[in-house]
Design a protein around this motif. Structure first.
Motif, PDB file in Angstrom:
ATOM      1  N   THR A 153       0.880  -1.369   0.365  1.00 47.88           N
ATOM      2  CA  THR A 153       0.148  -0.331   0.106  1.00 47.88           C
ATOM      3  C   THR A 153       1.392   1.493   0.046  1.00 47.88           C
ATOM      4  O   THR A 153       2.166   1.701   0.476  1.00 47.88           O
ATOM      5  CB  THR A 153      -1.170  -0.099   1.544  1.00 47.88           C
ATOM      6  OG1 THR A 153       0.019  -0.480   2.090  1.00 47.88           O
ATOM      7  CG2 THR A 153      -1.980  -1.615   1.469  1.00 47.88           C
ATOM      8  N   VAL A 154       0.583   2.510  -0.246  1.00 48.65           N
ATOM      9  CA  VAL A 154       1.441   3.778  -0.426  1.00 48.65           C
ATOM     10  C   VAL A 154       1.390   4.396   1.001  1.00 48.65           C
ATOM     11  O   VAL A 154       0.781   4.360   1.555  1.00 48.65           O
ATOM     12  CB  VAL A 154       0.666   4.384  -1.433  1.00 48.65           C
ATOM     13  CG1 VAL A 154       1.466   6.150  -1.884  1.00 48.65           C
ATOM     14  CG2 VAL A 154       0.270   4.463  -2.650  1.00 48.65           C
ATOM     15  N   SER A 190       2.643   6.282  -4.777  1.00 46.69           N
ATOM     16  CA  SER A 190       2.144   5.325  -5.241  1.00 46.69           C
ATOM     17  C   SER A 190       2.871   4.385  -6.617  1.00 46.69           C
ATOM     18  O   SER A 190       3.933   3.465  -6.768  1.00 46.69           O
ATOM     19  CB  SER A 190       0.530   4.985  -6.274  1.00 46.69           C
ATOM     20  OG  SER A 190       0.885   5.770  -7.341  1.00 46.69           O
ATOM     21  N   SER A 203       6.245   2.977  -5.282  1.00 44.05           N
ATOM     22  CA  SER A 203       6.183   1.654  -4.467  1.00 44.05           C
ATOM     23  C   SER A 203       5.809   0.753  -5.152  1.00 44.05           C
ATOM     24  O   SER A 203       6.565  -0.211  -4.264  1.00 44.05           O
ATOM     25  CB  SER A 203       4.668   2.016  -3.356  1.00 44.05           C
ATOM     26  OG  SER A 203       4.508   1.304  -2.195  1.00 44.05           O
TER      27      SER A 203
END
Length: 99
Positions: free
Chosen positions: A8-9, A15, A18
């Motif tokens: 998850t970010v 994002s 990641s």
């Protein structure tokens, strides 16, 4: 190693960063699994591997093909590559050779 485990970010991280980092880690893990399996089978346990591969039935899936499939997938789909390596390990383990 599976896409369901994608990160998850976190705060302060985009994002894309990641996901890119997670994908690189997943790919690296797949390469390590593949290389470790090759080294065990074709360096540390050569006689056992040759013995097992020399008696593969014509109707059976050739375990080496599973490694070839893993190599073909390792840079594009790490989860499928890991599954192919696991299938190879299971195939050679069932014949008494650890992969």
């Amino acid at each position: 190693m599976h896409r369901d485990n994608a990160p998850t970010v976190a705060s302060g991280q985009s994002s894309d960063e990641s996901v890119d980092l997670w994908l690189a880690r997943e790919r690296f893990q797949a390469y390590l699994l593949y290389i470790a399996t090759l080294l065990r089978s074709f360096h540390e346990r050569v006689p056992e591997t040759i013995d097992q591969l020399s008696v593969v039935e014509d109707t059976a899936e050739n375990p080496v093909q599973l490694l070839a499939d893993a190599r073909a997938k390792v840079s594009t789909d790490s989860a499928l590559a890991a599954a192919a390596v696991d299938a190879y390990s299971a195939a050679v383990s069932s014949a008494g050779v650890e992969g």
